[in-house]
Design a protein around this motif. Structure first.
Motif, PDB file in Angstrom:
ATOM      1  N   TYR A   1      20.593  12.660 -11.093  1.00 21.23           N
ATOM      2  CA  TYR A   1      19.167  12.927 -10.916  1.00 21.23           C
ATOM      3  C   TYR A   1      18.462  11.568 -10.864  1.00 21.23           C
ATOM      4  O   TYR A   1      17.937  11.083 -11.859  1.00 21.23           O
ATOM      5  CB  TYR A   1      18.652  13.793 -12.076  1.00 21.23           C
ATOM      6  N   THR A   2      18.465  10.935  -9.691  1.00 24.31           N
ATOM      7  CA  THR A   2      17.983   9.562  -9.571  1.00 24.31           C
ATOM      8  C   THR A   2      16.505   9.408  -9.927  1.00 24.31           C
ATOM      9  O   THR A   2      16.093   8.349 -10.404  1.00 24.31           O
ATOM     10  CB  THR A   2      18.220   9.015  -8.159  1.00 24.31           C
ATOM     11  N   ARG A   3      15.723  10.430  -9.752  1.00 25.22           N
ATOM     12  CA  ARG A   3      14.313  10.353 -10.149  1.00 25.22           C
ATOM     13  C   ARG A   3      14.201  10.126 -11.665  1.00 25.22           C
ATOM     14  O   ARG A   3      13.230   9.560 -12.149  1.00 25.22           O
ATOM     15  CB  ARG A   3      13.585  11.641  -9.749  1.00 25.22           C
ATOM     16  N   GLY A   4      15.214  10.552 -12.400  1.00 26.93           N
ATOM     17  CA  GLY A   4      15.218  10.371 -13.846  1.00 26.93           C
ATOM     18  C   GLY A   4      15.134   8.917 -14.268  1.00 26.93           C
ATOM     19  O   GLY A   4      14.532   8.604 -15.297  1.00 26.93           O
ATOM     20  N   LEU A   5      15.711   8.016 -13.481  1.00 29.37           N
ATOM     21  CA  LEU A   5      15.642   6.601 -13.825  1.00 29.37           C
ATOM     22  C   LEU A   5      14.217   6.075 -13.703  1.00 29.37           C
ATOM     23  O   LEU A   5      13.772   5.275 -14.525  1.00 29.37           O
ATOM     24  CB  LEU A   5      16.593   5.799 -12.931  1.00 29.37           C
ATOM     25  N   TRP A   6      13.484   6.550 -12.715  1.00 30.61           N
ATOM     26  CA  TRP A   6      12.080   6.161 -12.565  1.00 30.61           C
ATOM     27  C   TRP A   6      11.244   6.734 -13.712  1.00 30.61           C
ATOM     28  O   TRP A   6      10.371   6.051 -14.257  1.00 30.61           O
ATOM     29  CB  TRP A   6      11.522   6.635 -11.218  1.00 30.61           C
ATOM     30  N   LEU A   7      11.525   7.975 -14.059  1.00 30.25           N
ATOM     31  CA  LEU A   7      10.794   8.596 -15.164  1.00 30.25           C
ATOM     32  C   LEU A   7      11.120   7.914 -16.493  1.00 30.25           C
ATOM     33  O   LEU A   7      10.251   7.769 -17.351  1.00 30.25           O
ATOM     34  CB  LEU A   7      11.096  10.091 -15.228  1.00 30.25           C
ATOM     35  N   PHE A   8      12.366   7.489 -16.652  1.00 30.95           N
ATOM     36  CA  PHE A   8      12.756   6.741 -17.848  1.00 30.95           C
ATOM     37  C   PHE A   8      11.888   5.488 -17.990  1.00 30.95           C
ATOM     38  O   PHE A   8      11.313   5.230 -19.046  1.00 30.95           O
ATOM     39  CB  PHE A   8      14.237   6.354 -17.781  1.00 30.95           C
ATOM     40  N   VAL A   9      11.787   4.719 -16.911  1.00 34.83           N
ATOM     41  CA  VAL A   9      10.989   3.494 -16.947  1.00 34.83           C
ATOM     42  C   VAL A   9       9.532   3.816 -17.239  1.00 34.83           C
ATOM     43  O   VAL A   9       8.873   3.132 -18.023  1.00 34.83           O
ATOM     44  CB  VAL A   9      11.130   2.703 -15.624  1.00 34.83           C
ATOM     45  N   TRP A  10       9.006   4.884 -16.651  1.00 35.89           N
ATOM     46  CA  TRP A  10       7.613   5.263 -16.875  1.00 35.89           C
ATOM     47  C   TRP A  10       7.380   5.630 -18.339  1.00 35.89           C
ATOM     48  O   TRP A  10       6.409   5.158 -18.937  1.00 35.89           O
ATOM     49  CB  TRP A  10       7.223   6.420 -15.952  1.00 35.89           C
ATOM     50  N   TYR A  11       8.232   6.460 -18.908  1.00 34.38           N
ATOM     51  CA  TYR A  11       8.058   6.851 -20.315  1.00 34.38           C
ATOM     52  C   TYR A  11       8.209   5.655 -21.254  1.00 34.38           C
ATOM     53  O   TYR A  11       7.461   5.509 -22.216  1.00 34.38           O
ATOM     54  CB  TYR A  11       9.044   7.949 -20.717  1.00 34.38           C
TER      55      TYR A  11
ATOM     56  N   GLY B   1      16.092  17.083 -14.756  1.00 34.60           N
ATOM     57  CA  GLY B   1      16.218  15.910 -15.588  1.00 34.60           C
ATOM     58  C   GLY B   1      16.201  16.172 -17.083  1.00 34.60           C
ATOM     59  O   GLY B   1      16.498  15.287 -17.863  1.00 34.60           O
ATOM     60  N   LEU B   2      15.847  17.367 -17.481  1.00 36.12           N
ATOM     61  CA  LEU B   2      15.734  17.660 -18.909  1.00 36.12           C
ATOM     62  C   LEU B   2      16.924  18.456 -19.453  1.00 36.12           C
ATOM     63  O   LEU B   2      16.876  18.984 -20.554  1.00 36.12           O
ATOM     64  CB  LEU B   2      14.438  18.429 -19.186  1.00 36.12           C
ATOM     65  N   GLU B   3      17.997  18.514 -18.683  1.00 35.96           N
ATOM     66  CA  GLU B   3      19.154  19.311 -19.090  1.00 35.96           C
ATOM     67  C   GLU B   3      19.721  18.894 -20.443  1.00 35.96           C
ATOM     68  O   GLU B   3      20.152  19.730 -21.223  1.00 35.96           O
ATOM     69  CB  GLU B   3      20.255  19.262 -18.014  1.00 35.96           C
TER      70      GLU B   3
ATOM     71  N   TYR C   1      15.879  11.620 -19.426  1.00 40.55           N
ATOM     72  CA  TYR C   1      15.769  11.296 -18.003  1.00 40.55           C
ATOM     73  C   TYR C   1      16.755  10.194 -17.609  1.00 40.55           C
ATOM     74  O   TYR C   1      17.336  10.234 -16.520  1.00 40.55           O
ATOM     75  CB  TYR C   1      14.340  10.890 -17.645  1.00 40.55           C
ATOM     76  N   ALA C   2      16.954   9.196 -18.475  1.00 39.25           N
ATOM     77  CA  ALA C   2      17.933   8.153 -18.184  1.00 39.25           C
ATOM     78  C   ALA C   2      19.331   8.751 -18.091  1.00 39.25           C
ATOM     79  O   ALA C   2      20.100   8.408 -17.186  1.00 39.25           O
ATOM     80  CB  ALA C   2      17.887   7.068 -19.261  1.00 39.25           C
ATOM     81  N   TRP C   3      19.641   9.634 -19.020  1.00 46.26           N
ATOM     82  CA  TRP C   3      20.946  10.309 -19.009  1.00 46.26           C
ATOM     83  C   TRP C   3      21.136  11.085 -17.704  1.00 46.26           C
ATOM     84  O   TRP C   3      22.184  11.004 -17.074  1.00 46.26           O
ATOM     85  CB  TRP C   3      21.045  11.238 -20.205  1.00 46.26           C
ATOM     86  N   ALA C   4      20.099  11.822 -17.317  1.00 40.83           N
ATOM     87  CA  ALA C   4      20.179  12.610 -16.079  1.00 40.83           C
ATOM     88  C   ALA C   4      20.346  11.693 -14.871  1.00 40.83           C
ATOM     89  O   ALA C   4      21.076  12.026 -13.932  1.00 40.83           O
ATOM     90  CB  ALA C   4      18.932  13.472 -15.921  1.00 40.83           C
ATOM     91  N   GLY C   5      19.685  10.551 -14.899  1.00 39.39           N
ATOM     92  CA  GLY C   5      19.800   9.622 -13.778  1.00 39.39           C
ATOM     93  C   GLY C   5      21.162   8.959 -13.693  1.00 39.39           C
ATOM     94  O   GLY C   5      21.700   8.770 -12.607  1.00 39.39           O
ATOM     95  N   LEU C   6      21.728   8.625 -14.845  1.00 38.41           N
ATOM     96  CA  LEU C   6      23.011   7.927 -14.852  1.00 38.41           C
ATOM     97  C   LEU C   6      24.207   8.858 -14.797  1.00 38.41           C
ATOM     98  O   LEU C   6      25.225   8.528 -14.192  1.00 38.41           O
ATOM     99  CB  LEU C   6      23.106   7.051 -16.114  1.00 38.41           C
ATOM    100  N   MET C   7      24.117  10.016 -15.428  1.00 38.42           N
ATOM    101  CA  MET C   7      25.284  10.887 -15.557  1.00 38.42           C
ATOM    102  C   MET C   7      25.253  12.124 -14.658  1.00 38.42           C
ATOM    103  O   MET C   7      26.299  12.638 -14.302  1.00 38.42           O
ATOM    104  CB  MET C   7      25.432  11.350 -17.009  1.00 38.42           C
ATOM    105  N   ASP C   8      24.068  12.591 -14.336  1.00 39.17           N
ATOM    106  CA  ASP C   8      23.967  13.836 -13.571  1.00 39.17           C
ATOM    107  C   ASP C   8      23.512  13.640 -12.133  1.00 39.17           C
ATOM    108  O   ASP C   8      23.305  14.607 -11.408  1.00 39.17           O
ATOM    109  CB  ASP C   8      23.000  14.810 -14.261  1.00 39.17           C
TER     110      ASP C   8
END
Length: 127
Positions: free
Chosen positions: A84-94, A22-24, A75-82
């Motif tokens: 990495y669906t967990r990234g969307l959850w981490l986005f909301v958490w952060y 998620g941090l790419e 994380y949002a970018w990773a969830g939407l573009m890559d």
């Protein structure tokens, strides 16, 4: 809050993670060690500003928000573009537990009271 950010950043230097899922996006711009130092520097600024009078402590709130906002975006970018669906959850958490809480804390003036005056009627405030 500042000490927690310093410790979080130091953890990436002392014990680097084996995966960076998620941090790419961040790693495209700088290695993880640089991002760890961003947490440490911003956490140090946050800690120092905590001792300043209300109104002078604004830079601390800004510094406290920078690393988690950057990671949330990554994380949002990773969830939407890559994918990495967990990234969307981490986005909301952060965004909620870091940026949202920091923003709310920055809005409370000292005149709002303290736990010792909780429930007591103050001029201009409902009791």
């Amino acid at each position: 809050m500042g000490i927690g950010k310093v410790c979080f950043g130091a953890s990436f230097i002392v014990t680097p993670p084996t995966t960076t899922g998620g941090l790419e996006l961040l790693l495209y711009f700088a290695p993880l060690r640089c991002w760890a130092w961003a947490w440490i520097v911003c956490g140090s600024i946050t800690f120092c500003c905590a001792w300043l009078r209300f109104g002078w402590d604004g830079m601390g709130f800004v510094a406290a928000s920078i690393p988690p906002a950057g990671w949330a975006f990554a994380y949002a970018w990773a969830g939407l573009m890559d994918g990495y669906t967990r990234g969307l959850w981490l986005f909301v958490w952060y965004i909620t537990s870091h940026c949202g809480v920091i923003w709310c804390a920055s809005r409370v003036p000292p005149s709002a009271g303290s736990p010792a005056t909780l429930g007591l009627e103050a001029e201009g405030r409902p009791g």
